[in-house]
Design an enzyme around this catalytic site. Structure first.
Site, PDB file in Angstrom:
ATOM      1  N   HIS A   1       8.842 -11.587  19.039  1.00 31.11           N
ATOM      2  CA  HIS A   1       9.486 -12.364  18.505  1.00 31.11           C
ATOM      3  C   HIS A   1       8.783 -13.886  18.059  1.00 31.11           C
ATOM      4  O   HIS A   1       7.546 -13.868  17.564  1.00 31.11           O
ATOM      5  CB  HIS A   1      10.089 -13.802  18.788  1.00 31.11           C
ATOM      6  CG  HIS A   1      11.239 -14.509  18.068  1.00 31.11           C
ATOM      7  ND1 HIS A   1      10.646 -14.660  16.570  1.00 31.11           N
ATOM      8  CD2 HIS A   1      12.466 -15.342  18.108  1.00 31.11           C
ATOM      9  CE1 HIS A   1      11.697 -15.885  16.179  1.00 31.11           C
ATOM     10  NE2 HIS A   1      11.939 -15.826  17.203  1.00 31.11           N
TER      11      HIS A   1
ATOM     12  N   HIS B   1       5.470  -7.052   8.151  1.00 28.61           N
ATOM     13  CA  HIS B   1       6.436  -8.292   8.177  1.00 28.61           C
ATOM     14  C   HIS B   1       7.253  -7.841   7.984  1.00 28.61           C
ATOM     15  O   HIS B   1       7.929  -7.097   6.921  1.00 28.61           O
ATOM     16  CB  HIS B   1       6.217  -9.814   7.718  1.00 28.61           C
ATOM     17  CG  HIS B   1       6.945 -10.709   7.793  1.00 28.61           C
ATOM     18  ND1 HIS B   1       8.072 -11.159   7.481  1.00 28.61           N
ATOM     19  CD2 HIS B   1       6.871 -12.478   8.811  1.00 28.61           C
ATOM     20  CE1 HIS B   1       8.587 -12.010   8.424  1.00 28.61           C
ATOM     21  NE2 HIS B   1       7.912 -12.577   9.388  1.00 28.61           N
TER      22      HIS B   1
ATOM     23  N   ASP C   1       0.773 -15.167  11.856  1.00 29.60           N
ATOM     24  CA  ASP C   1       0.092 -14.469  13.454  1.00 29.60           C
ATOM     25  C   ASP C   1      -1.158 -14.813  13.068  1.00 29.60           C
ATOM     26  O   ASP C   1      -2.114 -14.327  13.709  1.00 29.60           O
ATOM     27  CB  ASP C   1       1.009 -14.246  13.711  1.00 29.60           C
ATOM     28  CG  ASP C   1       2.312 -14.415  14.505  1.00 29.60           C
ATOM     29  OD1 ASP C   1       2.432 -15.573  14.966  1.00 29.60           O
ATOM     30  OD2 ASP C   1       2.981 -13.790  14.483  1.00 29.60           O
TER      31      ASP C   1
HETATM   32  C1  LIG Z   1       6.120  -7.174  11.670  1.00 29.36           C
HETATM   33  C2  LIG Z   1       6.971  -6.098  12.173  1.00 29.36           C
HETATM   34  C3  LIG Z   1       7.101  -5.325  12.880  1.00 29.36           C
HETATM   35  C4  LIG Z   1       7.528  -5.547  11.043  1.00 29.36           C
HETATM   36  O1  LIG Z   1       8.037  -3.709  10.766  1.00 29.36           O
HETATM   37  P1  LIG Z   1       8.766  -3.216   9.831  1.00 29.36           P
HETATM   38  O2  LIG Z   1       9.549  -3.983   9.016  1.00 29.36           O
HETATM   39  O3  LIG Z   1       9.860  -2.305  10.556  1.00 29.36           O
HETATM   40  O4  LIG Z   1       7.914  -2.089   8.870  1.00 29.36           O
HETATM   41  P2  LIG Z   1       7.488  -0.550   9.679  1.00 29.36           P
HETATM   42  O5  LIG Z   1       7.473  -1.299  11.262  1.00 29.36           O
HETATM   43  O6  LIG Z   1       9.179  -0.153   9.214  1.00 29.36           O
HETATM   44  O7  LIG Z   1       6.265  -0.804   8.828  1.00 29.36           O
HETATM   45  C5  LIG Z   1       6.443   0.612   7.370  1.00 29.36           C
HETATM   46  C6  LIG Z   1       5.121   1.243   7.544  1.00 29.36           C
HETATM   47  O8  LIG Z   1       4.162   0.312   7.783  1.00 29.36           O
HETATM   48  C7  LIG Z   1       2.960   0.440   9.294  1.00 29.36           C
HETATM   49  N1  LIG Z   1       3.306  -0.570   9.064  1.00 29.36           N
HETATM   50  C8  LIG Z   1       3.737  -1.823   9.449  1.00 29.36           C
HETATM   51  N2  LIG Z   1       2.468  -2.770   9.964  1.00 29.36           N
HETATM   52  C9  LIG Z   1       1.874  -1.941  10.946  1.00 29.36           C
HETATM   53  C10 LIG Z   1       0.126  -2.287  10.699  1.00 29.36           C
HETATM   54  N3  LIG Z   1       0.198  -4.038  11.151  1.00 29.36           N
HETATM   55  N4  LIG Z   1      -0.637  -1.529  11.124  1.00 29.36           N
HETATM   56  C11 LIG Z   1      -0.727  -0.437  10.215  1.00 29.36           C
HETATM   57  N5  LIG Z   1       0.878  -0.120   9.776  1.00 29.36           N
HETATM   58  C12 LIG Z   1       1.747  -0.425   9.846  1.00 29.36           C
HETATM   59  C13 LIG Z   1       4.218   1.069   9.861  1.00 29.36           C
HETATM   60  O9  LIG Z   1       3.584   2.298  10.634  1.00 29.36           O
HETATM   61  C14 LIG Z   1       4.921   2.419   8.424  1.00 29.36           C
HETATM   62  O10 LIG Z   1       3.993   3.553   8.078  1.00 29.36           O
HETATM   63  P3  LIG Z   1       4.669   4.323   7.780  1.00 29.36           P
HETATM   64  O11 LIG Z   1       5.632   4.431   6.502  1.00 29.36           O
HETATM   65  O12 LIG Z   1       3.893   5.191   7.359  1.00 29.36           O
HETATM   66  O13 LIG Z   1       5.656   5.199   8.762  1.00 29.36           O
HETATM   67  C15 LIG Z   1       5.460  -4.620  11.452  1.00 29.36           C
HETATM   68  O14 LIG Z   1       4.827  -4.779  10.820  1.00 29.36           O
HETATM   69  C16 LIG Z   1       4.620  -4.597  12.968  1.00 29.36           C
HETATM   70  O15 LIG Z   1       4.643  -4.743  13.926  1.00 29.36           O
HETATM   71  N6  LIG Z   1       3.271  -6.150  12.659  1.00 29.36           N
HETATM   72  C17 LIG Z   1       2.106  -6.291  13.629  1.00 29.36           C
HETATM   73  C18 LIG Z   1       3.050  -7.133  14.501  1.00 29.36           C
HETATM   74  C19 LIG Z   1       2.835  -8.367  14.442  1.00 29.36           C
HETATM   75  O16 LIG Z   1       2.009  -8.856  13.071  1.00 29.36           O
HETATM   76  N7  LIG Z   1       4.301  -9.088  14.590  1.00 29.36           N
HETATM   77  C20 LIG Z   1       4.412 -10.446  13.865  1.00 29.36           C
HETATM   78  C21 LIG Z   1       5.209 -10.525  12.730  1.00 29.36           C
HETATM   79  S1  LIG Z   1       5.542 -12.641  12.318  1.00 29.36           S
END
Ligand SMILES: CC(C)(COP(=O)(O)OP(=O)(O)OC[C@H]1O[C@@H](n2cnc3c(N)ncnc32)[C@H](O)[C@@H]1OP(=O)(O)O)[C@@H](O)C(=O)NCCC(=O)NCCS
Length: 421
Positions: A261, A300, A356
């Protein structure tokens, strides 16, 4: 009924009509379909409340507080004005803002025993743990806070919490530095006073650079609410037991403490440091595309477009660096963003910079250690938690939060005495 759903239960052949209101069906209505319930770990498709506070359109990259676009608020408003807006639904008149500012300023001091409590933490205590404990301790100093049905009493506790959060956060920071705690200076604005409590040393008056004060205002505004996120949900869930607001907000701080978070901006800094130079970016991006790691600060759950907060932070970064000098990691961040926004992998997955991606760079330039990043987030988010809490306790439809479960354990076993196991 046209706004309805017809469900045919193939177990019995029966059909049931369920009303659709505001694009949702009531989970309780499913009970009539042979006792059916929904299963939704993480609430990915379940609305838990009706709310008039924050609107997000993740596809379009829109964020509005009480209908006002975040861009306009960040540019033209102050944090206390945004607090008023979130809590009351309307922007204040100048008289209302003056009264609100006076009330908040009046409550910035902490009871000396809270200070003693904070000095009791270990020298290396995480400031977020100290913040959470101190807020929860406030409930013992203000036992009348438990009278949550009285609007005047609610106003008093809300004012206190918004006023005292920076004092608690600053004391926690000074503690980690081994420096004496600095008392509030009520002649200063909310953010200027916070900077004074953080950084004042032997000078008689601490005068913060106005550009840094403005940057902090903007950062707090951007973090002030984000509808039903993990910590808002924690505040609502705990608050639904009708506990006092200090205990409910302490639960929100606990939720924010978690790395999924509140901790991503710290991860961005670590990543940028590891990449080290722009020459290493192509190799890093290849690694991300091969699934070896994630590009932190991108993607996100809700935004499938440029996070509107990231755009504003990027601009604030430039203003802060004018004062503090450029953080060398900025160049790497900008180049990384440029490459990622053109790369098919990121474009096809709708991965854009989130809030972030740049915020850690600003916090670092403002001389905050990484452990303080989440505390800053908590101070900014406090009005959001309180607005959500207030909406909850005044919503007649809300009940104590108590989800169902799908029981997967054993049943009806005979107790075995210990010498026979
Ligand atoms: C924020 C987050 C958790 C959202 O996750 P989500 O909505 O569950 O999205 P998913 O994990 O299903 O991602 C969809 C696809 O994009 C990819 N992806 C998502 N975020 C990514 C990232 N930051 N870098 C590389 N690939 C990413 C996933 O691997 C997935 O690929 P696939 O379809 O080939 O399997 C995710 O984007 C993330 O971990 N980002 C990095 C951490 C971050 O910055 N968090 C702060 C949020 S405010």
């Amino acid at each position: 009924m046209t706004d309805s759903l017809t469900i045919r239960d193939n177990r019995t052949g029966e059909e049931h009509e369920i009303e659709i209101v505001d694009g949702t069906i009531r989970a309780a209505d499913l009970k009539k379909v042979g006792g059916l319930a929904t299963y939704d770990p993480g609430f990915v498709n379940t609305a838990s409340c009706r709310s008039a506070i924050t609107y997000i359109d993740g596809e379009q990259g829109i964020l509005e507080y009480r209908g006002y676009p975040i861009e306009q608020l960040a540019e033209q408003s102050s944090f206390l004005e945004v607090c008023y807006l979130l809590l009351n639904g309307e922007l204040p008149t100048s008289d209302q803002l003056a009264q609100w500012t006076h009330d908040v300023t009046h409550h910035t001091f902490l009871h000396e025993n809270i200070k003693s409590l904070m000095t009791g933490f270990r020298y290396d205590a995480h400031p977020m743990g100290m913040t959470m404990s101190s807020i929860s301790a406030l409930s013992t100093f203000y036992p009348h806070a438990s009278n949550i049905s009285d609007p005047e009493n609610r106003y008093l506790q809300i004012t206190r919490m918004i006023a005292k959060m920076p004092t608690i956060g600053a004391f926690a920071y000074r503690h980690s530095q081994g420096k004496p705690y600095i008392y509030p200076d009520n002649g200063l604005s909310y953010c200027a006073n916070f900077l004074s409590m953080l950084f004042k040393m032997s000078e008689r008056d601490y005068v913060a650079d106005e550009r840094l004060v403005k940057a902090l205002e903007v950062l707090f505004i951007l973090h002030a609410d984000h509808e039903q996120n993990c910590s808002a949900n924690a505040v609502r869930s705990v608050g639904s037991s009708q506990v006092d607001p200090y205990s409910a907000v302490a639960a929100g701080v606990g939720a924010l403490y978690g790395p999924l978070h509140g901790g991503a901006n710290e991860a961005v800094l670590k990543m940028l440091r590891r990449i080290g130079t722009t020459d290493n970016i192509p190799g890093f991006i290849e690694g991300v595309k091969e699934g070896k790691e994630k590009l932190m600060g991108f993607g996100h759950r809700v935004y499938k477009n440029y996070d509107p907060r990231a755009k504003i932070i990027k601009k604030a970064t430039e203003d802060v660096f004018e004062v503090t000098g450029v953080n060398p990691l900025l160049k790497i961040a900008q180049e990384l963003e440029k490459i990622a926004l053109e790369d098919e992998y990121f474009v096809s997955r709708k991965l854009y910079p989130n809030v972030d991606f740049y915020s850690g760079l600003i916090y670092e330039a403002l001389q905050f250690p990484p452990e303080m990043f989440t505390v800053l987030f908590a101070i900014g988010r406090t009005p959001g938690w309180l607005a959500q809490w207030q909406e909850l306790v005044t919503d007649k439809e809300q009940k104590i939060a108590r989800p169902k479960q799908i029981y997967t354990g054993e049943r009806q076993r005979e107790f075995v005495p210990i010498d026979q196991r």
